[in-house]
Structure formats: C-alpha cells, structure tokens
Design a protein around this motif. Structure first.
Motif, PDB file in Angstrom:
ATOM      1  N   GLN A   1      26.505 -33.103 -65.988  1.00 47.97           N
ATOM      2  CA  GLN A   1      26.473 -32.785 -64.556  1.00 47.97           C
ATOM      3  C   GLN A   1      27.767 -33.229 -63.858  1.00 47.97           C
ATOM      4  N   ARG A   2      28.436 -32.297 -63.187  1.00 50.31           N
ATOM      5  CA  ARG A   2      29.667 -32.521 -62.412  1.00 50.31           C
ATOM      6  C   ARG A   2      30.807 -33.081 -63.271  1.00 50.31           C
ATOM      7  N   GLU A   3      30.842 -32.681 -64.533  1.00 43.27           N
ATOM      8  CA  GLU A   3      31.909 -33.138 -65.426  1.00 43.27           C
ATOM      9  C   GLU A   3      32.855 -32.004 -65.768  1.00 43.27           C
ATOM     10  N   VAL A   4      34.075 -32.380 -66.146  1.00 45.09           N
ATOM     11  CA  VAL A   4      35.008 -31.442 -66.760  1.00 45.09           C
ATOM     12  C   VAL A   4      35.341 -31.995 -68.136  1.00 45.09           C
ATOM     13  N   ARG A   5      35.285 -31.131 -69.147  1.00 49.82           N
ATOM     14  CA  ARG A   5      35.693 -31.521 -70.503  1.00 49.82           C
ATOM     15  C   ARG A   5      36.887 -30.670 -70.902  1.00 49.82           C
ATOM     16  N   GLY A   6      37.952 -31.318 -71.350  1.00 47.25           N
ATOM     17  CA  GLY A   6      39.102 -30.590 -71.851  1.00 47.25           C
ATOM     18  C   GLY A   6      40.324 -30.747 -70.954  1.00 47.25           C
TER      19      GLY A   6
ATOM     20  N   PRO B   1      38.008 -40.096 -62.553  1.00 44.88           N
ATOM     21  CA  PRO B   1      38.673 -39.031 -63.314  1.00 44.88           C
ATOM     22  C   PRO B   1      37.674 -38.307 -64.214  1.00 44.88           C
ATOM     23  N   GLY B   2      37.834 -36.984 -64.315  1.00 40.27           N
ATOM     24  CA  GLY B   2      36.911 -36.186 -65.119  1.00 40.27           C
ATOM     25  C   GLY B   2      35.790 -35.575 -64.304  1.00 40.27           C
ATOM     26  N   THR B   3      35.782 -35.848 -62.972  1.00 41.17           N
ATOM     27  CA  THR B   3      34.719 -35.322 -62.112  1.00 41.17           C
ATOM     28  C   THR B   3      35.099 -33.968 -61.538  1.00 41.17           C
ATOM     29  N   LEU B   4      34.110 -33.092 -61.434  1.00 41.96           N
ATOM     30  CA  LEU B   4      34.268 -31.804 -60.753  1.00 41.96           C
ATOM     31  C   LEU B   4      33.360 -31.843 -59.541  1.00 41.96           C
TER      32      LEU B   4
ATOM     33  N   TRP C   1      38.948 -30.968 -59.065  1.00 37.33           N
ATOM     34  CA  TRP C   1      38.877 -31.574 -60.395  1.00 37.33           C
ATOM     35  C   TRP C   1      39.761 -32.812 -60.365  1.00 37.33           C
ATOM     36  N   MET C   2      39.147 -33.986 -60.452  1.00 36.14           N
ATOM     37  CA  MET C   2      39.910 -35.233 -60.529  1.00 36.14           C
ATOM     38  C   MET C   2      40.390 -35.380 -61.963  1.00 36.14           C
ATOM     39  N   GLN C   3      41.681 -35.129 -62.189  1.00 38.65           N
ATOM     40  CA  GLN C   3      42.196 -35.216 -63.563  1.00 38.65           C
ATOM     41  C   GLN C   3      42.490 -36.665 -63.939  1.00 38.65           C
ATOM     42  N   ASP C   4      43.135 -37.386 -63.037  1.00 44.74           N
ATOM     43  CA  ASP C   4      43.276 -38.830 -63.200  1.00 44.74           C
ATOM     44  C   ASP C   4      43.423 -39.404 -61.798  1.00 44.74           C
TER      45      ASP C   4
ATOM     46  N   THR D   1      46.145 -37.480 -59.913  1.00 42.11           N
ATOM     47  CA  THR D   1      46.272 -36.026 -60.062  1.00 42.11           C
ATOM     48  C   THR D   1      44.928 -35.355 -59.813  1.00 42.11           C
ATOM     49  N   ALA D   2      44.932 -34.364 -58.917  1.00 41.76           N
ATOM     50  CA  ALA D   2      43.723 -33.567 -58.695  1.00 41.76           C
ATOM     51  C   ALA D   2      44.104 -32.100 -58.666  1.00 41.76           C
ATOM     52  N   GLN D   3      43.241 -31.261 -59.242  1.00 43.85           N
ATOM     53  CA  GLN D   3      43.434 -29.816 -59.147  1.00 43.85           C
ATOM     54  C   GLN D   3      42.402 -29.280 -58.165  1.00 43.85           C
ATOM     55  N   ILE D   4      42.891 -28.576 -57.132  1.00 44.45           N
ATOM     56  CA  ILE D   4      42.023 -28.010 -56.103  1.00 44.45           C
ATOM     57  C   ILE D   4      42.038 -26.499 -56.289  1.00 44.45           C
ATOM     58  N   PHE D   5      40.878 -25.865 -56.284  1.00 43.49           N
ATOM     59  CA  PHE D   5      40.887 -24.407 -56.390  1.00 43.49           C
ATOM     60  C   PHE D   5      40.008 -23.794 -55.311  1.00 43.49           C
ATOM     61  N   CYS D   6      40.383 -22.574 -54.920  1.00 37.95           N
ATOM     62  CA  CYS D   6      39.685 -21.883 -53.830  1.00 37.95           C
ATOM     63  C   CYS D   6      39.841 -20.384 -54.050  1.00 37.95           C
ATOM     64  N   PHE D   7      39.229 -19.595 -53.165  1.00 32.64           N
ATOM     65  CA  PHE D   7      39.429 -18.153 -53.246  1.00 32.64           C
ATOM     66  C   PHE D   7      40.895 -17.837 -52.967  1.00 32.64           C
TER      67      PHE D   7
END
Ligand SMILES: [Zn+2]
Lengths: 109, 192
Positions: free
Chosen positions: B58-63, B140-143, B156-159, B162-168
């Motif tokens: 739940q609410r994780e990112v793997r990879g 880190p690792g949370t979506l 996406w909290m990468q560390d 570093t965070a990746q934000i995505f939107c339309f």
C-alpha cells in the motif's frame, strides 16, 4: 477542518482532498416501486444535528468511494468503512454508542 | 490551435527553476496504467515480471525510474519504464492479460513529470499539498496521490532530497509555476 481516514489507501485525508457524496445507505428505488418509496428515495434526506452517515470519495487520492460516520455538530469522526455495505458495521455502531449513548439515525440505533 | 508534434516532446521542453530546491521537468517518462485484481496470481505475476520487481505494498513504489511499480489504489498500479518502451510494453501486457479482468493503458503522453531536488523539498511540497510531509509520514519509497493547489498530482519520494511529481500533461505549466513559486528563494519556511 474535517479529516477522514480513507479505508482503501490508508491516508488521513483532509477535506479538500475529498468529495462529499451525500447521505449514506439510501435505498435506490427502481421502476415498479411504490410511489411513496420512490418519492422518499428522490427527496427525503436526513439533516441531523449530531450522528450522521455519509458517502465520501477520495477524489484527489486513490479515487475510491467510502462511508463515514461523524457528528455534524462537533465534526467528531466515529469511523470510516467500506463502500461495499448497505449498513454500518457493528464496530462503527459500537464506537458511536460509546460516545453518543442513545443515538438514533433513521431506523438505526 | 497547436501544431501536431512530429516527435515526442516534453510538455515544457525541460523547464527548470533553481530556488529553495531545483525544480526540473523530467525527461520523457513511460507510464502504463494497470488495473486488475492484485490477489489474482495471474495478474500479479504478469505485472511484477514485466517490471522486474515485487508487487508494491500500500502506497509503495518498487524499483527505479527505468522500471518501477507504483501502488495507486487497491486495484490500480502504474508501471514506469523508458518512454520508448511504453507502447510495446503495453501491447505485450495487454496480450498477456487477455482473458482476465484487467486494464492496460499507455498514459505516457498524458502525463508530465517534475523532479524536485534539494533538502528543502518537504517544505516546498507542504506549501502546496494537504499532505503530512514529516519524514516519518512520507519516508523514501512512498507514493502519495493528492492535489497541488487546484490540480491532481502524485508524489514519489525517491529519497530525502529527491521527489518525482507527476500530473496531467494539460496542467504542466500550472504545476511548474506552482512549484517554482513555492520554491522562491526568499520564501523559506524551515519547518522540516
Ligand atoms: Zn484513498
């Protein structure tokens, strides 16, 4: 401010991340139902000052619908629960009874 | 009317702003929406082998950005891959999931991605989204799907820096302006 725990993604979602979906557990009367039943489905809603059951959608989150039981007077939240039910689970009713002894809502008590 | 783009292009051409954090439009990113029954071994095996990673919790990112699975809801994942691989990957996944209750959609061209870099990113995000950005709540690792001001977004909290934000993609400029404003050099909060 209202904060509800989404039972699907586990987030404590602040009100602006949610969309209100109106009263919970309304029976959707269809074709062939009695006029009285259809009228009450269309028009009759509870508007209590106190214990209330509602539908909410985590629209700016996981997107799922869920149910919430809360007090409209104090904004106290008694609990949130699955959308896949036609009545509040016993655990939610018990939580309300503990905090609002003698509560009633429609035909629930 | 905008002209038809003849080759894939980032929404903002790689726009960048340096302030409290560095805000940069990420390179083109492949993203495939997957919906299905996580409890079904067929679905889980197909998607986790395609992404070469375990199913996320739940609410994780793997990879990594090159190959990752993001947990979007109890029945929705997003698969990240290199942009050029998204179309063939989606076709392959649709083929492998044919006959089961599942959806595969290549949404790469419908998204814009931004990278936030710098130790102040928790403060910058907290100005815009109704999210508890405390390290314990967003490790880190949370979506986290949420909204940034008026538009839907994912974080996406990468560390920790570093965070990746995505939107339309249609709100890419709005998102870039929001992030840049919240990262204005004189607007430090210093809460986290
Ligand atoms: Zn949710």
């Amino acid at each position: 401010m209202l904060i509800l725990d989404c039972p699907y993604c586990g987030v404590s979602a602040e009100e602006t991340e949610l969309s209100a979906g109106g009263e919970a557990h309304v029976t959707r009367e269809g074709p062939g139902s009695a006029d009285d039943a259809f009228e009450s489905y269309l028009f009759m809603r509870e508007n209590p000052q106190g214990v209330h059951f509602e539908r909410w959608r985590h629209s700016h989150g996981c997107g799922k619908w869920f149910h919430a039981a809360r007090c409209t007077r104090t904004l106290e939240v008694f609990g949130t629960y699955s959308a896949q039910t036609t009545e509040p689970p016993q655990g939610i009713r018990d939580a309300i009874s503990q905090k609002r002894p003698g509560w009633s809502w429609r035909d629930l008590a | 009317m905008s002209e038809l783009l003849t080759s894939p292009a980032q929404a903002l051409g790689g726009a960048r702003f340096d302030g409290l954090v560095c805000v940069e439009e990420a390179p083109l990113q492949g993203m495939i929406t997957l919906r299905g029954d996580f409890a079904s071994p067929g679905f889980a095996n197909v998607v986790s082998s395609a992404a070469a990673t375990d199913m996320p919790g739940q609410r994780e990112v793997r990879g990594t950005q090159d190959k990752a699975l993001m947990w979007m809801s109890p029945d929705e994942l997003a698969l990240l891959c290199p942009y050029a691989e998204a179309a063939p990957m989606a076709a392959k996944l649709a083929d492998m999931l044919a006959g089961s209750h599942a959806l595969v959609a290549n949404v790469s061209d419908a998204r814009a991605h931004f990278l936030l870099k710098g130790p102040g990113l928790r403060d910058v995000i907290a100005k815009l989204a109704p999210v508890d950005m405390a390290p314990g709540a967003m490790p880190p690792g949370t979506l986290r799907r949420t909204r940034f001001a008026q538009v839907a977004a994912g974080i996406w909290m990468q560390d920790d820096a570093t965070a990746q934000i995505f939107c339309f993609r249609s709100v890419a400029q709005y998102m870039f302006d929001l992030l840049s404003t919240a990262a204005a050099p004189e607007s430090a909060v210093g809460h986290f």
